[in-house]
Design an enzyme around this catalytic site. Structure first.
Site, PDB file in Angstrom:
ATOM      1  N   LYS A  35       0.812  -1.214   0.000  1.00 52.97           N
ATOM      2  CA  LYS A  35       0.000   0.000   0.000  1.00 52.97           C
ATOM      3  C   LYS A  35       0.847   1.266   0.000  1.00 52.97           C
ATOM      4  O   LYS A  35       0.581   2.198  -0.759  1.00 52.97           O
ATOM      5  CB  LYS A  35      -0.972  -0.074   1.174  1.00 52.97           C
ATOM      6  N   THR A  36       1.871   1.285   0.820  1.00 56.20           N
ATOM      7  CA  THR A  36       2.726   2.469   0.862  1.00 56.20           C
ATOM      8  C   THR A  36       3.429   2.658  -0.475  1.00 56.20           C
ATOM      9  O   THR A  36       3.582   3.766  -0.980  1.00 56.20           O
ATOM     10  CB  THR A  36       3.772   2.342   1.978  1.00 56.20           C
ATOM     11  N   ASP A 220      -3.542   8.121   3.525  1.00 53.78           N
ATOM     12  CA  ASP A 220      -3.130   6.785   3.937  1.00 53.78           C
ATOM     13  C   ASP A 220      -4.081   6.293   5.030  1.00 53.78           C
ATOM     14  O   ASP A 220      -4.622   7.091   5.788  1.00 53.78           O
ATOM     15  CB  ASP A 220      -1.700   6.885   4.485  1.00 53.78           C
ATOM     16  N   GLU A 221      -4.281   4.998   5.127  1.00 52.55           N
ATOM     17  CA  GLU A 221      -5.131   4.416   6.177  1.00 52.55           C
ATOM     18  C   GLU A 221      -6.496   5.099   6.254  1.00 52.55           C
ATOM     19  O   GLU A 221      -6.942   5.524   7.321  1.00 52.55           O
ATOM     20  CB  GLU A 221      -4.445   4.527   7.546  1.00 52.55           C
ATOM     21  N   GLN A 251      -8.844  -3.709   8.254  1.00 44.53           N
ATOM     22  CA  GLN A 251      -7.873  -3.316   9.274  1.00 44.53           C
ATOM     23  C   GLN A 251      -8.313  -2.084  10.054  1.00 44.53           C
ATOM     24  O   GLN A 251      -7.495  -1.382  10.644  1.00 44.53           O
ATOM     25  CB  GLN A 251      -6.501  -3.070   8.644  1.00 44.53           C
ATOM     26  N   ARG A 597       0.526 -10.049  10.603  1.00 42.97           N
ATOM     27  CA  ARG A 597       1.841  -9.469  10.910  1.00 42.97           C
ATOM     28  C   ARG A 597       2.938 -10.481  10.653  1.00 42.97           C
ATOM     29  O   ARG A 597       4.101 -10.143  10.519  1.00 42.97           O
ATOM     30  CB  ARG A 597       1.948  -9.034  12.388  1.00 42.97           C
TER      31      ARG A 597
END
Length: 731
Positions: A35-36, A220-221, A251, A597
């Site tokens: 995503k980043t 973002d997010e 998330q 994770r």
DNA sequence: ACATCAGAGCTTTTT
DNA sequence: GCTCTGATGT
């Protein structure tokens, strides 16, 4: 530079997102799907293809860490300076706008940002002034209420009329709180956002200006945005077709503090039919089995935006599940497994122990300490939150603004200078009756002791004039008497002195970016930095450490080996969430976050008995555990020779006293091995210190024992936990 | 001004 | 049961 460099390394979905036309774009990015990367490449692509100046780019994140990361990656990809780009957190950017346009935002131009604990103090003082009982009006609840209103964009004056006396009182408090903050020139976190929204909403030209400047807006997010943030973005990008958002509904784990997962669908609906939806479903992080487990857990949630992670990676190992007797056994198991991992060449820093609530870290810490395994717990007190640091900052705040009541109250009698409760009450009364600040009240009351204090502040202020920032800090720390005051602290004096010195050092290292700090001077800027960028824990332990943190803290991180501990009903999902579908779904997402994770190895543990709130509990394994298909799981047992209570023992027998827990297996021959002594020790014994990993090694002489005892001690919570070995060199 | 004690609470947390 | 807070006592 050619465009290939920007798009070549991307997969199809990523490329589609990066090269999407100028329309609203929503990128649904699963965990570990890059995503980043997409965000960074999209920005690069905009600059390259549309010849946008960095100045025209706005990118908003939630954490400073994410902002910093993004900046770094853009710099590396494009090899251009990013100073002029507006990359920052929602709060950071809102703050910047407010500094720039303080007048239009109707804020005093020397306003200061206050953190949550300052906010709580303001509220407590208010309750006191209004003669309201803190038992009924619990400050925490009031704080929560006020923040919740602000997150929704609701001002006190907007609150609907109500006949409910409770609601009326809350409204009254909210109103009083707003007035008090204004008087003291203080702005809380939620206020930053709301003020910034109002600033744009109420100033047409300003809005037009920024709409024009920000040719592309990146978020973002996105699933973590609250109502105010969503509306702020909406205003900025109205009719501009330039909103590019990345997020993952699966998330979303911050609903409890105002984040609106619905913002994703709201966006799709409100901008219909233009938005382009891109899904990133290929995962580059985890093994097949880990992903399958994650997918099965999250699949049970209703109303998801349909998305499923996949990978080309191998299935990898099965997920290990361990059913522990109790929480101590659980910790023992996990730590032994980590030790085995390290013994076979694994790195501690690739390992994380993730838990639902902070209190769970204790057992693991004890175990790690006993075995001398370096570890790091995330989420403790931050540097700028420490009492001694807040004291020093309060002096600085008073220098910057005498009417900062919160700062005033904090240091009026710290160090003690004979201004006791009585005099402070008098000050508060005068201030309240006349609607003035405590500082102003102090000039009216004007007793001997108060004169001394006022003179001190004025003198500090004068002397600080024209000095370098770090010299100012140095001056304040010394001349205020804080250094001497904290030096006297019995058991933590040394540490506090170190911290104060570190503050001076932080001021030395602080980079004052004149061009981007709007109307602030260096001191203002530093004070803001302390609140808003409350830096990660100082990087004291660079060594190879096992990582301990909550599931929330772990979001966005990855580890080769993950331990998901305390998988029990009542713990995870948390008891308070069990009866509420909405909250339960958030717990489930949290579980999904936890599972994803792990890159290579995931171990899940639960205890059959757990000592909780002073009583034994016998929790059932978490429902999330049951959602993982059995064929992905391998049930494991302890791999050591340590003797254990028999499986048949009554739970109460093995969950009782800590001291009877079997001693750790040592590498030393049995003859020299001595049981571990765990207990509470009076601090301030004759000890000499030496650095050791995360803790300190202490030699403890003449403790009744025949031999000298080496004690490995570290502060856990408030009690000094000491673990002693005779003749056992843990290093 | 400092120590001691009783009482409540006990998810998660960046900014 | 632990830990933090605020009130009470010397």
């Amino acid at each position: 530079m050619d465009i290939n460099k920007i798009t070549d390394s991307l997969n199809n979905a990523q490329r589609e997102a990066v090269t999407a036309p100028s329309q609203p774009v929503l990128v649904l990015a699963g965990a570990g799907s890059g995503k980043t990367r997409v965000l960074v490449h999209r920005i690069a692509w905009q600059i390259q293809m549309r010849q946008l100046s960095p100045h025209n780019i706005l990118a908003v994140t939630f954490t400073n860490k994410a902002a910093k990361e993004m900046r770094g990656r853009i710099e590396r990809l494009l090899d251009i300076p990013t100073q002029r780009m507006w990359i920052g957190t929602f709060h950071g950017i809102a703050h910047r706008l407010l500094r720039r346009h303080a007048a239009e935002a109707r804020l005093p131009d020397n306003f200061q940002v206050m953190d949550a604990s300052d906010q709580l103090r303001v509220i407590k003082r208010l309750l006191n002034a209004l003669n309201m009982d803190e038992k009924i009006w619990m400050p925490r609840d009031v704080q929560w209420y006020i923040n919740a209103q602000k997150d929704e964009g609701i001002r006190a004056k907007h609150l609907p009329d109500t006949a409910d006396p409770h609601e009326q009182q809350l409204a009254l408090l909210y109103r009083a709180y707003e007035a008090q903050c204004f008087r003291a020139g203080l702005v809380d976190f939620a206020e930053l956002l709301l003020r910034a929204l109002e600033l744009l909403r109420d100033n047409e030209e300003l809005l037009a200006h920024y709409q024009q400047q920000f040719r592309q807006v990146h978020v973002d997010e996105f699933q973590d945005t609250n109502t105010v943030q969503y509306e702020w973005l909406g205003l900025l990008t109205k009719d501009q077709n330039n909103l590019f958002m990345v997020g993952d509904d699966d998330q979303s784990i911050y609903g409890w503090r105002g984040a609106k997962i619905e913002n994703l669908t709201r966006f799709m609906k409100e901008y219909f039919p233009t938005p382009i939806l891109v899904k990133l479903e290929q995962n580059y992080r985890s093994t097949g089995n880990i992903l399958k487990a994650a997918n099965c857990v999250i699949a049970k949630n209703q109303g998801r935006m349909d998305k499923e992670l996949w990978t080309t990676a191998d299935d990898g190992e099965l997920l290990a599940v361990y059913s522990a007797f109790n929480e101590q056994d659980e910790a023992h198991f996990v730590v032994e497994r980590i030790r085995a991992y390290v013994a076979t060449g694994g790195k501690r820093e690739d390992t994380a122990i993730l838990y639902r609530s902070n209190a769970q870290s204790r057992q693991f810490e004890e175990r790690l300490m006993i075995t001398g395994t370096p570890y790091r717990v995330y989420g403790g007190l931050r540097f700028f939150d420490r009492a001694e640091i807040k004291n020093a900052l309060s002096y600085l705040r008073l220098i910057a603004n005498r009417h900062d009541d919160t700062a005033f109250e904090r240091v009026i009698n710290t160090p003690t200078r004979g201004i006791g409760t009585k005099m402070q009450d008098d000050l508060r009364n005068i201030a309240r009756e006349q609607g003035i600040s405590l500082w102003a009240a102090a000039t009216l009351l004007n007793t001997r002791a108060i004169q001394v204090f006022s003179a001190l502040i004025n003198a500090l202020s004068e002397q600080a004039e024209g000095l370098e920032l770090c010299a100012q800090v140095q001056l304040v720390v010394e001349k205020s008497g804080l250094m001497e005051f904290h030096k006297k602290d019995k058991d933590k004096g040394e540490e506090k002195v170190e911290n104060l010195e570190e503050l001076v050092n932080a001021a030395k290292l602080f980079y004052f970016d004149k061009d981007n700090t709007e109307n602030m001077n260096e001191l203002d800027s530093f004070l803001t930095h302390a609140v808003l960028e409350s830096a990660e824990q100082q990087g004291d332990d660079a060594d190879d450490c096992v990582q301990l943190m909550t599931l929330h803290t772990a979001k966005g991180l990855e580890f080769k080996q993950v331990f998901l501990v305390g998988m029990e009903e009542g713990l995870f999902p948390a008891q308070q969430s069990i009866d509420d579908v909405v909250r339960l779904e958030e717990e489930r997402r949290l579980c999904y976050v936890g599972i994803t994770r792990a890159r290579l190895q995931l171990t899940i543990t639960h205890a059959e008995a757990r000592w909780l709130y002073g009583r034994s509990t016998y929790p059932k394994p978490s429902r999330f555990l049951r959602d993982i298909p059995a064929d992905l799981i391998s049930n494991v047992r302890m791999q050591t020779t340590a003797s254990y209570p028999a499986n048949s023992a009554k739970p109460s027998e093995f969950s009782k006293p800590r001291s009877t827990y079997p001693p750790l297996m040592s590498t030393k021959p049995a003859a020299t091995r001595t049981p571990i002594v765990t207990g509470r020790y009076k601090t301030g014994q004759k000890v000499s210190h030496a650095k050791f990993g995360a803790g300190v090694v202490v030699r403890c002489e003449g403790e009744g024992d025949k031999e000298s005892v080496v004690v490995n001690f570290k502060q856990v919570g408030q009690k000094q936990l000491m673990l002693a070995y005779a003749n056992l060199d843990v290093l």
